[in-house]
Structures are given as C-alpha cells and as structure tokens.
Write a protein that holds these residues in place. Sequence first.
Motif, PDB file in Angstrom:
ATOM      1  N   VAL A   8     -14.416  28.654  -2.468  1.00 57.71           N
ATOM      2  CA  VAL A   8     -14.070  29.880  -3.061  1.00 57.71           C
ATOM      3  C   VAL A   8     -15.142  30.937  -2.591  1.00 57.71           C
ATOM      4  N   THR A   9     -14.582  31.975  -1.782  1.00 58.32           N
ATOM      5  CA  THR A   9     -15.767  32.964  -1.343  1.00 58.32           C
ATOM      6  C   THR A   9     -15.868  34.019  -2.304  1.00 58.32           C
ATOM      7  N   GLY A  10     -17.025  34.619  -2.682  1.00 61.49           N
ATOM      8  CA  GLY A  10     -17.020  35.780  -3.509  1.00 61.49           C
ATOM      9  C   GLY A  10     -16.717  35.100  -4.827  1.00 61.49           C
ATOM     10  N   ALA A  11     -17.296  33.687  -5.185  1.00 61.04           N
ATOM     11  CA  ALA A  11     -17.099  33.305  -6.232  1.00 61.04           C
ATOM     12  C   ALA A  11     -17.786  33.786  -7.343  1.00 61.04           C
ATOM     13  N   GLY A  12     -18.813  34.754  -7.153  1.00 59.16           N
ATOM     14  CA  GLY A  12     -19.700  35.084  -8.378  1.00 59.16           C
ATOM     15  C   GLY A  12     -18.998  36.268  -8.957  1.00 59.16           C
ATOM     16  N   GLY A  13     -17.914  36.684  -8.295  1.00 58.84           N
ATOM     17  CA  GLY A  13     -17.258  37.872  -8.711  1.00 58.84           C
ATOM     18  C   GLY A  13     -16.375  37.618  -9.936  1.00 58.84           C
ATOM     19  N   THR A  14     -15.788  38.637 -10.711  1.00 55.54           N
ATOM     20  CA  THR A  14     -14.923  38.440 -11.891  1.00 55.54           C
ATOM     21  C   THR A  14     -13.629  37.640 -11.557  1.00 55.54           C
ATOM     22  N   GLY A  34     -21.290  32.844  -1.865  1.00 52.99           N
ATOM     23  CA  GLY A  34     -21.619  34.157  -2.177  1.00 52.99           C
ATOM     24  C   GLY A  34     -22.951  34.462  -1.521  1.00 52.99           C
ATOM     25  N   ARG A  35     -23.404  35.713  -1.845  1.00 47.93           N
ATOM     26  CA  ARG A  35     -24.645  36.020  -1.178  1.00 47.93           C
ATOM     27  C   ARG A  35     -25.746  35.976  -2.639  1.00 47.93           C
ATOM     28  N   ALA A  59     -24.350  32.436   1.307  1.00 42.64           N
ATOM     29  CA  ALA A  59     -24.113  32.563   2.695  1.00 42.64           C
ATOM     30  C   ALA A  59     -23.496  33.903   2.750  1.00 42.64           C
ATOM     31  N   ASP A  60     -23.572  34.402   3.946  1.00 46.13           N
ATOM     32  CA  ASP A  60     -22.732  35.645   4.144  1.00 46.13           C
ATOM     33  C   ASP A  60     -21.475  35.287   4.842  1.00 46.13           C
ATOM     34  N   LEU A  83      -8.523  23.480   0.265  1.00 44.99           N
ATOM     35  CA  LEU A  83      -8.120  24.585  -0.068  1.00 44.99           C
ATOM     36  C   LEU A  83      -9.272  25.753   0.051  1.00 44.99           C
ATOM     37  N   LEU A  84      -8.873  26.855   0.764  1.00 41.97           N
ATOM     38  CA  LEU A  84      -9.959  27.900   1.085  1.00 41.97           C
ATOM     39  C   LEU A  84      -9.458  29.123   0.298  1.00 41.97           C
ATOM     40  N   ILE A  85     -10.246  29.850  -0.469  1.00 40.97           N
ATOM     41  CA  ILE A  85      -9.849  31.060  -1.120  1.00 40.97           C
ATOM     42  C   ILE A  85     -10.872  32.100  -0.564  1.00 40.97           C
ATOM     43  N   ASN A  86     -10.413  33.021   0.152  1.00 43.26           N
ATOM     44  CA  ASN A  86     -11.112  34.147   0.637  1.00 43.26           C
ATOM     45  C   ASN A  86     -11.260  35.522  -0.238  1.00 43.26           C
ATOM     46  N   GLY A  87     -11.988  35.162  -1.081  1.00 51.90           N
ATOM     47  CA  GLY A  87     -12.208  36.549  -2.343  1.00 51.90           C
ATOM     48  C   GLY A  87     -13.364  37.407  -2.018  1.00 51.90           C
TER      49      GLY A  87
END
Length: 276
Positions: A8-14, A34-35, A59-60, A83-87
């Motif tokens: 899950v990318t952007g996994a630190g977001g809401t 996430g970054r 990671a960026d 499973l890849l979630i591009n958030g």
Amino acid sequence: MENKIAVVTGAGGTLCSAMAIDLAKQGYKVALLGRTEEKLKIVEHKIRANGGIAISVCADVADEAAMRGAKDIIESELGICTLLINGAGGNQNDALPNIPEFDERELNNDDAVKGFFNLNMEVFQSVIDINTMGTVIPCFVFGKSMAKNKQGNIINFASMTSYRPITRVAAYAMAKNGIESFTQWLAAYLAPANIRVNAIAPGFFLNDRSRKIMFNADGSQTERAQNILRQTPMKRFGEAPELIGCMNWLIDEKNAGFVTGITIPVDGGFLSSPGV
C-alpha cells in the motif's frame, strides 16, 4: 492467506491507512510504503496491536531505484506482492492559483494574485510526477513479479478531477485524468497475466490537508467547502472507512473476478450533479 501480500503506497495517509488496517484484519501481510517513517510506524503499530503483520518501508514512489529497493525488502521479509494499492499522491500549495480564472494582474507579477502565468513550473511538474509516475513506477516494479507469478490485483487512486478539471488544481487534475486512462491501458495489457487493474475515484473525503481547506479556524465551512457540498447530493464529506467496501469488492476474486479496467467513483453523488 499466508501468500496474500499487500503493498500500500501512501499508507501513512488517512485513506490508505484505513485500507491497510482493514487488509491486515483480513489476514494480508501488509507492506506500508511512504516517505515519512513516523506516519508509517503509527499504522504499523495499529496493525501489530491487532495481531496483524506489517512492515514500514520508506521510499519515494516516483523513484524507480527506490521502488526496486523497496521491492527487495518486501519480498525478502513478506513475499511477492499479490495486491498493490497505489494511494500515494497529493498536491502542493505552490502549484495552486489563488484565482479561478485569468486576471490581468498575474501578468504583472502582482503579489496579491497567483494565476496560471505566475506559477512555479517546477512545482507544477512535481505534482504531475508524484501522481502519475508515482503510480506507473510501482506498477512497473511490483507488476513484474505479479506477471511472473501469473496472478495479482492492482488498485489505483483516481479522483473527481479525473472527470472534471476542478478550478485551481490544473496539475493534479491533469495527472489524475491520466490515471484513469493508464488504468484502462494497464488492465488490457496485463489481462493475459491474470492481473486485474482497476481504480477508485474518491470524492471529497476529509483528511488532515482537506480539513484546513474546508474549514476555518472557528470550525465554520469555507466558501470552497460550501461550493463542493452544494454539488454533492448527499450534502456531506466522505470518511475513510467508506472506501473499504469498494476496495474489498474489487479484490474479491469470486465477486469481482470478471471486473478489470474500470474506475469507480465513491463521491456522494458529486458526478451526478451538474450544479445547476
């Protein structure tokens, strides 16, 4: 479920943190990308506290070398992504005009007016990069392992701006419109590898950034919030858990196994209302 690995990318977001937590409850091993490590660790600790498995990888997503490094870590610690979630994505204030239409003063570098013609083009480009290549590159890196295994599922994040170029967000709208097209293209391309590719287009959901845009310091709604709700038939903003059902349907091979290449709005009816 031991071979169900979610990235899950952007996994630190809401929004994506809620998705990651739900996937872990279902038994997925979850890699949080996430970054900002601090934000990822908060989500990781919540998952582990509930008995789930998660790792945080900083990671960026727009950097191919960084994504390759992240993939190596994930595959060694959890296994191959299924499973890849591009958030990951977002906008920047310096890419936003403060006016909705052309004003002569922007040609004279009037400090009170920030229009298209006095935006910083490097910042404009960076918004496009994080929202387009920040989706393309994870698909490129993690999708290769999926294709080798002949199984996988990819969910991209589109937006209301995929359908309407909402005022003041030209770079973001341009990028998210491209995500809808890329999702269709990739779905057709990866179908022979037994990989389904779809997208979710959230409407106006509340997160840390949007709350500052939608509400004044006294808690009252800003003019922009009022305009959005005027065109949202359900007359409210979305909340992160309301994306979960859509995600779970898309990843369910029994109920959505014949679904690929679509973008699903979860928007409270925003797209159904022309505003007149």
